[in-house]
Motif scaffolding. Structure first.
Motif, PDB file in Angstrom:
ATOM      1  N   ALA A  12       0.823  -1.211   0.000  1.00 30.51           N
ATOM      2  CA  ALA A  12       0.000   0.000   0.000  1.00 30.51           C
ATOM      3  C   ALA A  12       0.858   1.262   0.000  1.00 30.51           C
ATOM      4  CB  ALA A  12      -0.933   0.000   1.209  1.00 30.51           C
ATOM      5  N   ILE A  13       1.938   1.259   0.770  1.00 30.78           N
ATOM      6  CA  ILE A  13       2.782   2.452   0.886  1.00 30.78           C
ATOM      7  C   ILE A  13       3.614   2.675  -0.371  1.00 30.78           C
ATOM      8  CG2 ILE A  13       4.824   3.353   2.104  1.00 30.78           C
ATOM      9  CD1 ILE A  13       3.602   2.169   4.671  1.00 30.78           C
ATOM     10  N   ARG A  14       4.151   1.613  -0.948  1.00 32.78           N
ATOM     11  CA  ARG A  14       5.046   1.760  -2.093  1.00 32.78           C
ATOM     12  C   ARG A  14       4.319   1.869  -3.425  1.00 32.78           C
ATOM     13  NH1 ARG A  14       9.795  -2.588  -0.328  1.00 32.78           N
ATOM     14  NH2 ARG A  14      10.424  -1.473   1.577  1.00 32.78           N
ATOM     15  N   ASN A  15       3.092   1.369  -3.511  1.00 26.52           N
ATOM     16  CA  ASN A  15       2.370   1.406  -4.778  1.00 26.52           C
ATOM     17  C   ASN A  15       1.487   2.634  -4.939  1.00 26.52           C
ATOM     18  OD1 ASN A  15       3.535  -1.021  -5.362  1.00 26.52           O
ATOM     19  ND2 ASN A  15       1.648  -2.196  -5.486  1.00 26.52           N
ATOM     20  N   PHE A  16       1.390   3.449  -3.886  1.00 26.81           N
ATOM     21  CA  PHE A  16       0.531   4.628  -3.958  1.00 26.81           C
ATOM     22  C   PHE A  16       1.295   5.863  -3.495  1.00 26.81           C
ATOM     23  CE2 PHE A  16      -2.358   1.116  -3.945  1.00 26.81           C
ATOM     24  CZ  PHE A  16      -3.385   1.514  -4.793  1.00 26.81           C
ATOM     25  N   PRO A  17       1.097   7.011  -4.167  1.00 27.84           N
ATOM     26  CA  PRO A  17       1.800   8.247  -3.782  1.00 27.84           C
ATOM     27  C   PRO A  17       1.355   8.733  -2.413  1.00 27.84           C
ATOM     28  CG  PRO A  17       0.117   8.706  -5.433  1.00 27.84           C
ATOM     29  CD  PRO A  17       0.209   7.217  -5.323  1.00 27.84           C
ATOM     30  N   SER A  18       2.104   9.678  -1.838  1.00 27.58           N
ATOM     31  CA  SER A  18       1.887  10.093  -0.449  1.00 27.58           C
ATOM     32  C   SER A  18       0.479  10.621  -0.194  1.00 27.58           C
ATOM     33  CB  SER A  18       2.912  11.160  -0.055  1.00 27.58           C
ATOM     34  OG  SER A  18       2.801  12.298  -0.896  1.00 27.58           O
ATOM     35  N   ASP A  19      -0.120  11.328  -1.175  1.00 29.45           N
ATOM     36  CA  ASP A  19      -1.447  11.889  -0.929  1.00 29.45           C
ATOM     37  C   ASP A  19      -2.561  10.847  -1.014  1.00 29.45           C
ATOM     38  OD1 ASP A  19      -0.754  11.715  -3.563  1.00 29.45           O
ATOM     39  OD2 ASP A  19      -1.789  13.517  -4.212  1.00 29.45           O
ATOM     40  N   TYR A  20      -2.257   9.646  -1.517  1.00 24.42           N
ATOM     41  CA  TYR A  20      -3.242   8.555  -1.551  1.00 24.42           C
ATOM     42  C   TYR A  20      -2.860   7.415  -0.604  1.00 24.42           C
ATOM     43  CZ  TYR A  20      -5.519  10.593  -5.657  1.00 24.42           C
ATOM     44  OH  TYR A  20      -6.200  11.421  -6.504  1.00 24.42           O
ATOM     45  N   ARG A  21      -1.756   7.582   0.126  1.00 26.77           N
ATOM     46  CA  ARG A  21      -1.238   6.488   0.945  1.00 26.77           C
ATOM     47  C   ARG A  21      -2.187   6.133   2.085  1.00 26.77           C
ATOM     48  NH1 ARG A  21       4.241   8.187   2.232  1.00 26.77           N
ATOM     49  NH2 ARG A  21       4.638   7.554   0.086  1.00 26.77           N
ATOM     50  N   GLN A  22      -2.640   7.137   2.851  1.00 24.89           N
ATOM     51  CA  GLN A  22      -3.553   6.861   3.952  1.00 24.89           C
ATOM     52  C   GLN A  22      -4.858   6.267   3.436  1.00 24.89           C
ATOM     53  OE1 GLN A  22      -3.415   7.045   7.469  1.00 24.89           O
ATOM     54  NE2 GLN A  22      -5.362   6.006   7.161  1.00 24.89           N
ATOM     55  N   ILE A  23      -5.281   6.707   2.268  1.00 28.11           N
ATOM     56  CA  ILE A  23      -6.514   6.177   1.679  1.00 28.11           C
ATOM     57  C   ILE A  23      -6.357   4.681   1.383  1.00 28.11           C
ATOM     58  CG2 ILE A  23      -8.068   6.336  -0.304  1.00 28.11           C
ATOM     59  CD1 ILE A  23      -7.242   9.309  -0.501  1.00 28.11           C
ATOM     60  N   ALA A  24      -5.228   4.325   0.754  1.00 23.89           N
ATOM     61  CA  ALA A  24      -4.980   2.911   0.428  1.00 23.89           C
ATOM     62  C   ALA A  24      -4.861   2.073   1.695  1.00 23.89           C
ATOM     63  CB  ALA A  24      -3.715   2.785  -0.416  1.00 23.89           C
ATOM     64  N   VAL A  25      -4.125   2.588   2.674  1.00 20.88           N
ATOM     65  CA  VAL A  25      -3.948   1.849   3.935  1.00 20.88           C
ATOM     66  C   VAL A  25      -5.283   1.693   4.659  1.00 20.88           C
ATOM     67  CG1 VAL A  25      -2.926   1.970   6.234  1.00 20.88           C
ATOM     68  CG2 VAL A  25      -1.526   2.473   4.238  1.00 20.88           C
ATOM     69  N   GLY A  26      -6.043   2.777   4.740  1.00 26.63           N
ATOM     70  CA  GLY A  26      -7.318   2.731   5.455  1.00 26.63           C
ATOM     71  C   GLY A  26      -8.331   1.809   4.801  1.00 26.63           C
ATOM     72  N   LEU A  27      -8.402   1.871   3.470  1.00 28.67           N
ATOM     73  CA  LEU A  27      -9.332   0.998   2.752  1.00 28.67           C
ATOM     74  C   LEU A  27      -9.019  -0.475   3.015  1.00 28.67           C
ATOM     75  CD1 LEU A  27      -9.673   2.745  -0.734  1.00 28.67           C
ATOM     76  CD2 LEU A  27     -11.539   2.251   0.837  1.00 28.67           C
ATOM     77  N   THR A  28      -7.738  -0.812   2.979  1.00 28.89           N
ATOM     78  CA  THR A  28      -7.368  -2.226   3.126  1.00 28.89           C
ATOM     79  C   THR A  28      -7.440  -2.692   4.579  1.00 28.89           C
ATOM     80  OG1 THR A  28      -5.026  -1.562   3.187  1.00 28.89           O
ATOM     81  CG2 THR A  28      -5.922  -2.231   1.073  1.00 28.89           C
ATOM     82  N   THR A  29      -6.947  -1.867   5.511  1.00 30.34           N
ATOM     83  CA  THR A  29      -6.976  -2.298   6.916  1.00 30.34           C
ATOM     84  C   THR A  29      -8.396  -2.329   7.470  1.00 30.34           C
ATOM     85  OG1 THR A  29      -6.548  -0.024   7.666  1.00 30.34           O
ATOM     86  CG2 THR A  29      -4.652  -1.487   7.435  1.00 30.34           C
ATOM     87  N   SER A  30      -9.320  -1.612   6.837  1.00 27.50           N
ATOM     88  CA  SER A  30     -10.709  -1.678   7.306  1.00 27.50           C
ATOM     89  C   SER A  30     -11.243  -3.102   7.199  1.00 27.50           C
ATOM     90  CB  SER A  30     -11.593  -0.721   6.497  1.00 27.50           C
ATOM     91  OG  SER A  30     -11.614  -1.075   5.125  1.00 27.50           O
ATOM     92  N   TYR A  31     -10.766  -3.822   6.194  1.00 27.14           N
ATOM     93  CA  TYR A  31     -11.209  -5.209   6.031  1.00 27.14           C
ATOM     94  C   TYR A  31     -10.634  -6.124   7.108  1.00 27.14           C
ATOM     95  CZ  TYR A  31     -13.469  -4.234   1.569  1.00 27.14           C
ATOM     96  OH  TYR A  31     -14.308  -3.748   0.607  1.00 27.14           O
TER      97      TYR A  31
END
Length: 548
Positions: free
Chosen positions: A127-146
């Motif tokens: 999530a951190i390496r495949n997404f830029p900094s402004d979308y990083r929390q979004i990617a992390v939050g979407l996935t960890t919500s599961y």
């Protein structure tokens, strides 16, 4: 397949991994039966809950592994540890292994708990390496919500496929904990990989679609957890519905692939249409313009590489995560890049460590003891209570991503520490509310603690990267979450001693007095954590006050 489609597929892959990785979160659903099967005391049961979290003390091994090993191999190692830890316990309970001592069970639980770290680390790294900094929390939050949905998923499968006998259900949970992560890791391993995607454009539609799917999944999980509604549908219907929602995120990469194919067809048709066979000066210049337009369109679908352009993107990406010569943040990415040794010398690290310790970790200890808490209050719906905490934990992990997405569209950023302060206060209130003996207060507190702890867990990933950098994240964050087993032991042991003190000769306690002092103490610790979070916010607010 273009890098943009692969980027969305990697997100889907880690969503699936996170959805089955919370194997320790369903412990409350079968802890009472396990206590009976193994003839354990409350202290021994608490030690098993601690053992599950104690695996995180060795979580830094997975961080080092991601540096030197391919991510697919890290996934296989993690799922194999879970297969070993939970699988041998299942074989023992089903009498296929004749003798396992309590010490053996304890060690196997530690191994199983450590397996979670390996899968988690891979998910965070992708999530951190495949997404830029402004979308990083979004990617992390979407996935960890599961991850917050794991207990709900396992409960639905157990309800649909296994006997309603409490003893058989306990065995079923251990069986699923051992084999399901292995199956999903094998399926998701080709998807969960690090990609060189630069900075893809037009991600807004895909992100919004993912939000809608994730929100719908959470709403379904909450509604199906309510006893008044869940009783109207068969267990098989619940399980099928959950499976459909877990497959739904595939819509985004499939749509991306279709759009790319259509663009490719249009570009090729346009080129053939404009192709000329007799060259004049004007015609040659015209064809050159057409070819340039064609190359530009091909770049849009991710098929034509531009080395100089990629180099510029990579350089630009690095600049977004460093500070200027005057100490000014070029874009909110990371505060500094440091390793473990330097991190341990920072006051901010110890403040952050204690905030997590008195916040999310304390909430996890409550959820680990939820089965015994419900039993002591005479509440029989433990499984529905676990599903409720899991469903609200799902939303808790998702909320920071939604807030972060809205901030990313403005020139300001959100302070992670201020968010943690806002979440710690209601968590403390929920512990004090548990002193009330009504079932309503039990449900409200469980939901509140689930939401707040889920949100803090999600925010913590971005907080670690922003305070200490992305380069050593896989090791740094595993050091941060080492507070979980420490808190699990200290807070859980305290609760077990007070429970035993109020219990009868058999060590069983019934009534509000079993946990009253525990809830007051936990609430007080959480208030202390809120105060420490305020100090951390005061020390880092200048970093977040910069304009993007």
């Amino acid at each position: 397949m273009s890098s943009r489609t692969l980027q969305w597929l990697s997100l889907v892959g880690i969503i699936w991994l996170q959805s089955i990785n919370g194997t320790n979160s369903n412990f409350p659903a079968y802890s009472s039966q396990l206590k009976h099967l193994l003839s354990m005391s409350q202290l021994q049961l608490n030690n098993l809950a601690f053992a599950s979290d104690a695996g995180k003390l060795l979580g830094w091994f997975s961080g080092v592994a991601t540096i030197y090993l391919p991510l697919w191999l890290v996934l296989i190692i993690g799922s194999s540890l879970g297969l070993l830890g939970y699988g041998l316990q299942y074989l023992f309970l089903t009498d296929r292994i004749s003798s396992l001592s309590y010490g053996h069970i304890f060690v196997l639980t530690v191994v199983a708990g450590n397996s979670i770290c390996w899968i988690n680390t891979v998910c965070y790294v992708v999530a951190i390496r495949n997404f830029p900094s402004d979308y990083r929390q979004i990617a992390v939050g979407l996935t960890t919500s599961y991850l917050g949905l794991s207990a709900k998923i396992y409960t639905d499968i157990v309800d649909a496929a296994f006997s309603s006998s409490p003893i058989e259900r306990a065995k079923a949970y251990l069986l699923l904990n051992s084999i399901l992560p292995m199956i999903v890791c094998v399926i998701a391993a080709p998807l969960a990989r690090e990609l060189d995607v630069g900075r893809p454009r037009n991600m807004g539609v895909g992100i919004i679609t993912m939000f809608v799917i994730t929100m719908a999944t959470g709403v379904y999980a909450v509604i199906s957890s309510l006893q008044s509604i869940s009783g109207k549908l068969s267990p098989s219907s619940h399980a099928i519905g959950t499976g459909v929602f877990l497959l739904a995120p595939l819509v985004v990469p499939v749509a991306e692939k279709i759009i790319e194919s259509v663009r490719k067809i249009d570009v090729n048709a346009e080129r053939k249409k404009r192709k000329v066979f007799h060259f004049t000066i004007e015609e040659s210049e015209s064809e050159e313009r057409v070819d340039q337009d064609w190359v530009k369109d091909r770049k849009e679908v991710g098929e034509v590489g531009d080395e100089s352009g990629d180099a510029k993107k990579m350089e630009s990406g690095r600049l977004k995560e460093i500070r200027g010569e005057a100490g000014e943040v070029l874009e909110i990415g990371v505060k500094e890049e440091i390793g473990v040794k330097e991190m341990l010398k920072r006051l901010n690290f110890w403040l952050y460590f204690l905030v997590y310790f008195f916040g999310a970790t304390l909430g996890l200890v409550f959820l680990n003891n939820l089965g015994q808490i419900a039993e002591s209050r005479g509440y029989s719906g433990t499984s529905s209570l676990v599903s409720l905490s899991s469903s609200f934990g799902f939303f808790g992990r998702l909320i920071p991503s939604f807030v972060d997405y809205n901030f990313s569209r403005t020139k300001y950023t959100m302070s992670r520490q201020a968010s943690i302060v806002a979440l710690m206060a209601p968590t403390a209130g929920a512990f004090f509310l548990l002193v009330n003996n009504s079932n309503l207060s039990l449900h409200m507190s469980t939901a509140t603690i689930g939401v707040c702890c889920g949100a803090i867990t999600s925010i913590a990933v971005s907080t670690t990267t922003e305070l200490f950098g992305t380069k050593n994240f896989s090791v740094n964050h595993n050091v941060v979450v080492a507070n979980i087993p420490i808190g699990s032991f200290l807070f859980g042991y305290m609760a077990a001693i007070l429970y035993h003190k109020e219990g009868n000769e058999d060590g069983k306690c019934m009534g509000m007095e079993c946990y009253r002092i525990t809830f007051i103490t936990w609430g007080s610790f959480c208030l202390l954590g809120t105060f420490l979070a305020l100090i951390l916010y005061a020390r880092t607010r200048k970093f977040y006050s910069q304009k993007v």
